[in-house]
Design a protein around this motif. Sequence first.
Motif, PDB file in Angstrom:
ATOM      1  N   ILE A  61       0.933  -1.245  -0.192  1.00  0.00           N
ATOM      2  CA  ILE A  61      -0.025   0.185  -0.174  1.00  0.00           C
ATOM      3  C   ILE A  61       0.779   1.241   0.124  1.00  0.00           C
ATOM      4  O   ILE A  61       0.564   2.273  -0.634  1.00  0.00           O
ATOM      5  N   THR A  62       1.959   1.166   0.519  1.00  0.00           N
ATOM      6  CA  THR A  62       2.789   2.435   0.768  1.00  0.00           C
ATOM      7  C   THR A  62       3.933   2.453  -0.285  1.00  0.00           C
ATOM      8  O   THR A  62       4.842   3.356  -0.163  1.00  0.00           O
ATOM      9  N   LEU A  63       3.860   1.492  -1.377  1.00  0.00           N
ATOM     10  CA  LEU A  63       4.828   1.290  -2.354  1.00  0.00           C
ATOM     11  C   LEU A  63       6.093   1.098  -1.860  1.00  0.00           C
ATOM     12  O   LEU A  63       7.218   1.823  -2.377  1.00  0.00           O
ATOM     13  N   GLY A  64       6.409   0.350  -0.917  1.00  0.00           N
ATOM     14  CA  GLY A  64       7.693   0.170  -0.149  1.00  0.00           C
ATOM     15  C   GLY A  64       8.242   0.935   0.735  1.00  0.00           C
ATOM     16  O   GLY A  64       9.254   0.819   1.516  1.00  0.00           O
ATOM     17  N   LEU A  65       7.676   2.092   1.111  1.00  0.00           N
ATOM     18  CA  LEU A  65       8.119   3.015   2.133  1.00  0.00           C
ATOM     19  C   LEU A  65       8.142   2.658   3.564  1.00  0.00           C
ATOM     20  O   LEU A  65       8.690   3.088   4.241  1.00  0.00           O
ATOM     21  N   PHE A  66       7.205   1.402   3.789  1.00  0.00           N
ATOM     22  CA  PHE A  66       7.059   1.184   4.957  1.00  0.00           C
ATOM     23  C   PHE A  66       8.336   0.396   5.553  1.00  0.00           C
ATOM     24  O   PHE A  66       8.654   0.005   6.658  1.00  0.00           O
ATOM     25  N   LEU A  67       9.132  -0.076   4.282  1.00  0.00           N
ATOM     26  CA  LEU A  67      10.363  -0.723   4.866  1.00  0.00           C
ATOM     27  C   LEU A  67      11.432   0.122   5.667  1.00  0.00           C
ATOM     28  O   LEU A  67      12.205  -0.157   6.153  1.00  0.00           O
ATOM     29  N   ASN A  71      13.555  -0.212   8.950  1.00  0.00           N
ATOM     30  CA  ASN A  71      15.006   0.041   9.271  1.00  0.00           C
ATOM     31  C   ASN A  71      15.209   0.685  10.624  1.00  0.00           C
ATOM     32  O   ASN A  71      15.818   0.538  11.523  1.00  0.00           O
ATOM     33  N   VAL A  72      14.217   1.697  10.757  1.00  0.00           N
ATOM     34  CA  VAL A  72      14.242   2.340  12.070  1.00  0.00           C
ATOM     35  C   VAL A  72      13.870   1.713  13.204  1.00  0.00           C
ATOM     36  O   VAL A  72      14.519   1.941  14.328  1.00  0.00           O
ATOM     37  N   VAL A  75      16.977  -0.124  14.362  1.00  0.00           N
ATOM     38  CA  VAL A  75      17.901   0.827  15.005  1.00  0.00           C
ATOM     39  C   VAL A  75      17.616   0.977  16.247  1.00  0.00           C
ATOM     40  O   VAL A  75      18.394   0.732  17.345  1.00  0.00           O
ATOM     41  N   TYR A  76      16.324   1.106  16.428  1.00  0.00           N
ATOM     42  CA  TYR A  76      15.759   1.248  17.951  1.00  0.00           C
ATOM     43  C   TYR A  76      15.940   0.157  18.664  1.00  0.00           C
ATOM     44  O   TYR A  76      16.287   0.049  19.964  1.00  0.00           O
ATOM     45  N   LEU A  77      15.854  -1.093  18.214  1.00  0.00           N
ATOM     46  CA  LEU A  77      15.913  -2.187  18.838  1.00  0.00           C
ATOM     47  C   LEU A  77      17.323  -2.523  19.252  1.00  0.00           C
ATOM     48  O   LEU A  77      17.513  -3.210  20.447  1.00  0.00           O
ATOM     49  N   ALA A  78      18.078  -2.222  18.359  1.00  0.00           N
ATOM     50  CA  ALA A  78      19.629  -2.685  18.737  1.00  0.00           C
ATOM     51  C   ALA A  78      20.073  -1.484  19.777  1.00  0.00           C
ATOM     52  O   ALA A  78      20.870  -1.837  20.735  1.00  0.00           O
ATOM     53  N   ALA A  79      19.632  -0.170  19.886  1.00  0.00           N
ATOM     54  CA  ALA A  79      19.721   0.668  20.721  1.00  0.00           C
ATOM     55  C   ALA A  79      19.065   0.089  22.072  1.00  0.00           C
ATOM     56  O   ALA A  79      19.860   0.434  23.155  1.00  0.00           O
ATOM     57  N   TYR A  80      17.889  -0.508  22.098  1.00  0.00           N
ATOM     58  CA  TYR A  80      17.440  -1.182  23.277  1.00  0.00           C
ATOM     59  C   TYR A  80      18.347  -2.226  23.829  1.00  0.00           C
ATOM     60  O   TYR A  80      18.300  -2.461  24.883  1.00  0.00           O
ATOM     61  N   LEU A  81      18.976  -3.010  23.004  1.00  0.00           N
ATOM     62  CA  LEU A  81      19.479  -4.369  23.328  1.00  0.00           C
ATOM     63  C   LEU A  81      21.081  -3.974  23.781  1.00  0.00           C
ATOM     64  O   LEU A  81      21.758  -4.853  24.667  1.00  0.00           O
ATOM     65  N   LEU A  94      16.739   6.878  11.357  1.00  0.00           N
ATOM     66  CA  LEU A  94      16.483   7.042   9.780  1.00  0.00           C
ATOM     67  C   LEU A  94      17.968   7.411   9.362  1.00  0.00           C
ATOM     68  O   LEU A  94      18.608   6.800   8.429  1.00  0.00           O
ATOM     69  N   LEU A  95      18.464   8.737   9.568  1.00  0.00           N
ATOM     70  CA  LEU A  95      19.817   8.780   8.937  1.00  0.00           C
ATOM     71  C   LEU A  95      20.763   7.898   9.335  1.00  0.00           C
ATOM     72  O   LEU A  95      21.689   7.619   8.367  1.00  0.00           O
ATOM     73  N   PHE A  96      20.891   7.152  10.678  1.00  0.00           N
ATOM     74  CA  PHE A  96      21.833   6.422  10.899  1.00  0.00           C
ATOM     75  C   PHE A  96      21.841   5.378   9.951  1.00  0.00           C
ATOM     76  O   PHE A  96      22.851   4.659   9.564  1.00  0.00           O
ATOM     77  N   SER A  97      20.675   4.692   9.998  1.00  0.00           N
ATOM     78  CA  SER A  97      20.436   3.262   9.003  1.00  0.00           C
ATOM     79  C   SER A  97      20.802   3.699   7.402  1.00  0.00           C
ATOM     80  O   SER A  97      21.545   2.910   6.905  1.00  0.00           O
TER      81      SER A  97
END
Length: 111
Positions: A61-67, A71-72, A75-81, A94-97
Motif C-alpha cells: 500500500i505504501t509502495l515500499g516506504l514502510f520498509l 529499518n528505523v 535501529v531502535y531495537l539495537a539501541a535497546y539491546l 533514519l539517518l543512522f540506517s
Amino acid sequence: MGLIIRILISAVAVYVASLFIPGISVTGGVSTYLVVAIVLGLLNAFIKPILTILTIPITIITLGLFLIVINVLMVYLAAYLVPGFSVSGIIAALLFSIVVSIVTSLIDAVV
C-alpha cells in the motif's frame, strides 16, 4: 574470515555514522561499536525478514516506504539491546540506517 571482515566494516560504518549524526551516542569504546555491528547484523538477518513478510500488505500500500519504518525499528531495537548505544529520535535513527548502509557499501566495494 569473511564474516570477521564484514563485522569490522559494519563497526567502522557505525563509528562514521555516530560521528556525523546528532542524536546517536555510542559510549564504551571499540567493543561497543563491534557489539552494535553484530547486533544490527543479527537483527537484519533474523528479525527484519519476519517483519518484512508480516507487513507485506502495508508495504504494498505504501509502495515500499514502510520498509523505512522497519529499518528505523531495527535501529531502535539495537539501541535497546546494546548498552552504550542510544538513539534520540526517529530522524536520527533514519539517518543512522542510511549512513550505515552507504558507508558499508562503499567500504565493501573498496575491500
